[in-house]
Design a protein around this motif. Structure first.
Motif, short mmCIF file in Angstrom:
data_model
loop_
_atom_site.label_atom_id
_atom_site.label_comp_id
_atom_site.label_asym_id
_atom_site.label_seq_id
_atom_site.Cartn_x
_atom_site.Cartn_y
_atom_site.Cartn_z
N ARG A 104 31.85 43.23 30.95
CA ARG A 104 31.92 42.08 31.86
C ARG A 104 32.92 42.38 32.98
O ARG A 104 34.10 42.58 32.72
N VAL A 105 32.43 42.41 34.20
CA VAL A 105 33.25 42.76 35.35
C VAL A 105 33.71 41.49 36.06
O VAL A 105 32.92 40.57 36.29
N GLY A 106 35.00 41.44 36.39
CA GLY A 106 35.54 40.34 37.18
C GLY A 106 35.98 40.84 38.54
O GLY A 106 36.45 41.98 38.67
N ILE A 107 35.83 40.01 39.55
CA ILE A 107 36.26 40.36 40.91
C ILE A 107 37.41 39.45 41.32
O ILE A 107 37.33 38.23 41.18
N ILE A 108 38.48 40.05 41.85
CA ILE A 108 39.56 39.30 42.48
C ILE A 108 39.43 39.52 43.99
O ILE A 108 39.55 40.65 44.46
N GLY A 109 39.15 38.45 44.73
CA GLY A 109 39.06 38.55 46.18
C GLY A 109 37.65 38.61 46.72
O GLY A 109 36.99 39.63 46.64
N ILE A 136 38.27 44.84 35.85
CA ILE A 136 38.51 44.11 37.09
C ILE A 136 38.31 44.99 38.33
O ILE A 136 38.79 46.13 38.37
N LEU A 137 37.65 44.41 39.33
CA LEU A 137 37.61 44.97 40.67
C LEU A 137 38.57 44.14 41.52
O LEU A 137 38.29 42.98 41.81
N LEU A 138 39.72 44.72 41.88
CA LEU A 138 40.68 43.99 42.72
C LEU A 138 40.30 44.28 44.17
O LEU A 138 40.58 45.34 44.70
N GLU A 139 39.62 43.31 44.78
CA GLU A 139 39.02 43.51 46.09
C GLU A 139 39.73 42.76 47.22
O GLU A 139 39.33 42.88 48.38
N PHE A 141 47.48 44.00 34.66
CA PHE A 141 48.17 44.93 33.76
C PHE A 141 48.64 44.22 32.51
O PHE A 141 48.46 44.71 31.39
N LYS A 142 49.27 43.05 32.69
CA LYS A 142 49.82 42.32 31.56
C LYS A 142 48.72 41.87 30.59
O LYS A 142 48.99 41.68 29.40
N ALA A 143 47.52 41.70 31.11
CA ALA A 143 46.38 41.32 30.26
C ALA A 143 45.75 42.53 29.58
O ALA A 143 44.83 42.38 28.77
N GLY A 144 46.23 43.72 29.92
CA GLY A 144 45.74 44.94 29.27
C GLY A 144 44.37 45.39 29.73
O GLY A 144 43.66 46.06 28.98
N LYS A 145 43.99 45.04 30.96
CA LYS A 145 42.64 45.37 31.43
C LYS A 145 42.68 46.44 32.53
O LYS A 145 43.58 46.46 33.37
N ARG A 146 41.68 47.29 32.51
CA ARG A 146 41.56 48.30 33.56
C ARG A 146 41.10 47.66 34.86
O ARG A 146 40.31 46.72 34.85
N MET A 147 41.57 48.23 35.97
CA MET A 147 41.12 47.71 37.25
C MET A 147 40.99 48.82 38.28
O MET A 147 41.75 49.79 38.26
N PHE A 148 40.04 48.63 39.15
CA PHE A 148 39.92 49.42 40.37
C PHE A 148 40.58 48.61 41.48
O PHE A 148 40.29 47.42 41.64
N ILE A 149 41.49 49.23 42.24
CA ILE A 149 42.13 48.54 43.36
C ILE A 149 41.54 49.09 44.65
O ILE A 149 41.71 50.28 44.97
N ASP A 150 40.84 48.25 45.39
CA ASP A 150 40.24 48.70 46.64
C ASP A 150 41.33 48.93 47.67
O ASP A 150 42.45 48.42 47.55
N LYS A 151 40.97 49.70 48.69
CA LYS A 151 41.97 50.04 49.72
C LYS A 151 42.42 48.77 50.44
O LYS A 151 41.64 47.83 50.60
#
Length: 334
Positions: free
Chosen positions: A37-42, A115-118, A133-143
């Motif tokens: 399950r992928v979540g998007i921030i932004g 997470i996709l941090l967009e 990070f505190k939730a222990g989840k991997r994320m991709f941080i977009d530029k």
């Protein structure tokens, strides 16, 4: 060799100062992830829509292995007009793709696995990334990773502290022509991209990063110093690598909005371009979500941001040569 050894020592010392050190390979904490399950921030960038469309297509590419965007937190820039005005429309778009829009990052993290941090605004990335990070989840941080070199270092420090590998890259790392380059034979390179400016971010952090990342993709790490020529319409940055090679980046603010470059190799000159879209990057993001293995090392990403910060400092000093070690040392003290 003495200067090369000194350069590496200084970089190690600088990054070790924030608890990072050089991470050329990931330790045992890069274990397979559970859940797709992928979540998007932004929802203030077209990248978020492009990734959601690819993952939530009626018949998605099997290479995405069933990963699907299920929820999104839309915010997001609050004072960058070009970003803020996109949010309402993008909320409507993702809802049509079956994505639930939630009211907080905390709520998002409770409904997702990766997470996709967009968020387009890099000033928000450190605060948002820390929640993930505190939730222990991997994320991709977009530029950009962040809107300052100091925050970039803090994000990678947190990555190590929480034992969560983090991946960031521009999609221009995958520009067409890259696949035919033998990087061991690269003698130098010239790359170009738009370098639109945004007053809230250091000059290249906002858009020029695309061409700078292309430069690093073929040149690799080891840049020692940069010199920048700046006019209202154009920037030219010349980097000198520790082994004597040179690489240049041209950032444009007039003419065609285009990306590309020339790579000088032992076997002749190779042309980069055109832009290859978001899919090659998304393939690597999914691989990272699955395995925890990052395709771009923290060392390289940090050096890209040090290169851009040194270019800004060169501009402030009227085009003088600025070392990457000097801006890294300054950023650590913040």
């Amino acid at each position: 060799m003495h200067s090369l050894s000194r350069r590496k020592f200084i970089f190690q010392s600088a990054t070790a100062g924030v608890g990072l050190g050089l991470i050329d390979h990931l330790p045992a904490w890069a274990t397979p992830a559970e859940g797709k399950r992928v979540g998007i921030i932004g929802l203030d960038t077209s990248h978020a829509i492009a990734f959601a469309k690819a993952l939530n297509a009626e018949q998605p590419n099997p290479v995405y292995d069933g990963y699907k965007v299920v929820a999104a937190y839309p915010y997001g820039s609050k004072d960058i007009e070009s970003s803020v005005k996109r949010i309402p429309g993008y909320i409507d778009e993702v809802k049509k793709m079956g994505v639930e829009v939630v009211g907080s990052i905390k709520e998002l993290l409770g409904k997702t696995d990766v997470i996709l941090l967009e968020t387009n605004d890099g000033r928000l990335h450190l605060e948002q990334a820390l929640e993930v990070f505190k939730a222990g989840k991997r994320m991709f941080i977009d530029k950009p990773v962040a809107a300052s070199l100091s925050d970039t270092l803090k994000i990678y420090e947190a990555s190590k502290k929480y034992k969560i590998p983090v991946f960031s890259a521009s999609s221009l790392r995958y520009i067409k022509g890259i696949e035919s380059i033998d990087k061991k034979k690269v003698l130098g390179a010239d790359t170009y991209s738009p370098a639109v400016l945004e007053k809230t971010h250091p000059d290249f952090f906002w858009y020029g990063i695309h061409g700078v990342e292309t430069l690093y993709t073929v040149m690799g790490t080891g840049c020692k110093s940069v010199t920048r020529v700046n006019t209202p319409n154009t920037d030219i940055v010349v980097g000198i690598w520790g082994d004597g090679r040179t690489g240049t980046f041209r950032g444009t603010r007039t003419g065609k909005h285009d990306y590309g470059g020339t790579v000088f190799t032992e076997d002749g000159n190779k042309v980069l371009g055109p832009y290859g879209g978001y899919e090659p990057l998304l393939v690597d993001i999914i691989k990272y979500f699955k395995t925890g293995e990052v395709p771009v090392t923290p060392e390289e990403t940090i050096e890209i941001f040090a290169f851009m910060e040194a270019a800004d400092e060169s501009k402030r000093q009227g085009g003088k040569s600025v070392t990457l070690e000097s801006v890294l040392t300054k950023a650590i003290k913040k």
